[in-house]
Design a protein around this motif. Structure first.
Motif, short mmCIF file in Angstrom:
data_model
loop_
_atom_site.label_atom_id
_atom_site.label_comp_id
_atom_site.label_asym_id
_atom_site.label_seq_id
_atom_site.Cartn_x
_atom_site.Cartn_y
_atom_site.Cartn_z
N UNK A 188 0.84 -1.20 0.00
CA UNK A 188 0.00 0.00 0.00
C UNK A 188 0.87 1.25 0.00
N UNK A 189 1.91 1.24 0.84
CA UNK A 189 2.83 2.38 0.90
C UNK A 189 3.52 2.58 -0.44
N UNK A 190 3.99 1.50 -1.06
CA UNK A 190 4.66 1.59 -2.36
C UNK A 190 3.71 2.14 -3.42
N UNK A 191 2.46 1.65 -3.42
CA UNK A 191 1.47 2.14 -4.40
C UNK A 191 1.24 3.64 -4.21
N UNK A 192 1.14 4.06 -2.95
CA UNK A 192 0.93 5.49 -2.68
C UNK A 192 2.09 6.34 -3.19
N UNK B 98 2.07 6.59 -6.91
CA UNK B 98 0.96 7.46 -7.31
C UNK B 98 1.34 8.92 -7.09
N UNK B 99 1.95 9.21 -5.97
CA UNK B 99 2.27 10.60 -5.61
C UNK B 99 3.27 11.22 -6.58
N UNK B 100 4.26 10.45 -7.01
CA UNK B 100 5.26 11.00 -7.93
C UNK B 100 4.85 10.88 -9.39
N UNK B 101 3.67 10.28 -9.64
CA UNK B 101 3.14 10.21 -10.99
C UNK B 101 3.68 9.09 -11.84
N UNK B 102 4.40 8.16 -11.25
CA UNK B 102 4.94 7.03 -12.01
C UNK B 102 3.85 6.04 -12.37
N UNK B 103 2.97 5.78 -11.42
CA UNK B 103 1.87 4.84 -11.66
C UNK B 103 0.65 5.34 -10.90
N UNK B 104 -0.25 5.98 -11.60
CA UNK B 104 -1.45 6.50 -10.98
C UNK B 104 -2.42 5.37 -10.64
N UNK B 105 -3.04 5.46 -9.47
CA UNK B 105 -3.93 4.39 -9.00
C UNK B 105 -5.36 4.90 -8.87
N UNK B 106 -6.33 4.21 -9.48
CA UNK B 106 -7.73 4.60 -9.28
C UNK B 106 -8.14 4.58 -7.82
N UNK B 107 -7.53 3.69 -7.02
CA UNK B 107 -7.86 3.62 -5.60
C UNK B 107 -7.52 4.92 -4.88
N UNK B 108 -6.54 5.64 -5.38
CA UNK B 108 -6.04 6.83 -4.71
C UNK B 108 -6.53 8.11 -5.35
N UNK B 109 -7.53 7.99 -6.22
CA UNK B 109 -8.11 9.15 -6.88
C UNK B 109 -9.46 9.45 -6.26
N UNK B 110 -9.60 10.64 -5.70
CA UNK B 110 -10.83 11.02 -5.01
C UNK B 110 -12.01 11.06 -5.97
N UNK B 111 -13.18 10.84 -5.44
CA UNK B 111 -14.38 10.90 -6.26
C UNK B 111 -14.62 12.32 -6.77
N UNK B 112 -15.22 12.41 -7.95
CA UNK B 112 -15.59 13.72 -8.49
C UNK B 112 -17.09 13.90 -8.53
#
Length: 271
Positions: A242-246, A249-263
């Motif tokens: 989970x930490x690695x995925x975050x 995602x934060x540095x933009x290498x691999x964006x995760x749908x789980x970490x994208x807030x709802x719109x």
């Protein structure tokens, strides 16, 4: 005992006003501890108490109904995370402004709920954690190997998330409605790592500074549920993923749908 932010034992009740608190309990084979857990809940908060049963093999459902709880029964075992998904959806459907998640295993002191929810009701926080590590978990019976692993994972998560929490791995939590409507918790794991995925989502949504904690005594005893060593190893490795995925995602290498807030707009309660 007062919480570190100065809230007193009746803080949550005095701030409640016309807002609705719903307490949810994800349950699996909790018959031996459910009544004691329920007895400690401050019932002047007035909201509903929902128990979601994940196909227990004991009398959990019968005891919950006897206590007058709202009971939801899964038709198949969905796991700890899957249980929580049902809990939160049901609480929001009931119109909750604050949702408290309490393990029904009597490990956590439910009398602390008013202090737990007070910072949410005041608008200061969106997520509150009941931390065993603001006290002395070893004195409460926590195994030393569990203490060491918890401290290690908490340190890693604090570094990754830029926070200074004493614990991430607690079974007593409170959420604002806004938070649960913002993060896509339905995408999370159905297993125990659900809780850590949810915190990563909160941080990714820019709400990390709106996470708080209070001290909550814990109890370890024979009837209380506790994850064994092997499952704890799996949980620890899953938390590191989970930490690695975050971080990716934060540095933009691999964006995760789980970490994208709802719109989409907020959910509306039925009725």
């Amino acid at each position: 005992m007062d919480s570190p932010d100065g809230a007193g034992p009746d803080a949550g009740s005095s701030l409640l006003g016309d807002r609705k608190v719903v307490i949810v309990m994800p349950a699996y084979n909790a018959a031996k501890t459910l009544e004691r857990t329920y007895a400690d809940i401050p019932h002047d908060l007035g909201g509903r108490i929902i128990l979601v049963d994940d196909v227990s093999k004991d009398e959990t459902v019968e005891i919950a109904r006897h206590l007058g709880l709202d009971v939801i029964i899964h038709q198949q075992n969905l796991g700890y995370g899957g249980n929580q998904k049902t809990c939160y959806a049901a609480a929001l459907e009931q119109g909750a402004d604050v949702v408290v998640m309490l393990h029904p295993d009597y490990q956590y002191d439910a009398t602390r709920i008013p202090d737990l929810i007070a910072p949410i009701l005041s608008g200061d926080k969106h997520l509150m954690l009941g931390s065993r590590f603001l006290g002395d978990p070893i004195a409460g019976g926590m195994p030393k190997w569990k203490y060491v692993s918890n401290r290690f994972l908490t340190t890693v998560e604090n570094i990754a998330f830029g926070l200074h929490l004493s614990e991430y791995h607690t079974g007593l939590r409170a959420y604002s409605r806004r938070l649960l409507e913002t993060i896509p918790y339905e995408l999370n794991s159905n297993d125990f790592v659900f809780d850590q995925e949810l915190i990563a989502q909160v941080v990714a949504a820019g709400l990390g500074r709106r996470i708080g904690e209070i001290a909550v005594p814990t109890r370890y005893f024979e009837e209380a549920s506790s994850v064994g060593f092997r499952r704890s190893v799996v949980y620890g490795l899953s938390t590191l993923r989970v930490v690695a995925r975050y971080l990716l995602h934060r540095v933009g290498v691999r964006r995760s749908p789980k970490l994208t807030a709802r719109t989409s707009g907020p959910r509306r309660p039925a009725g």
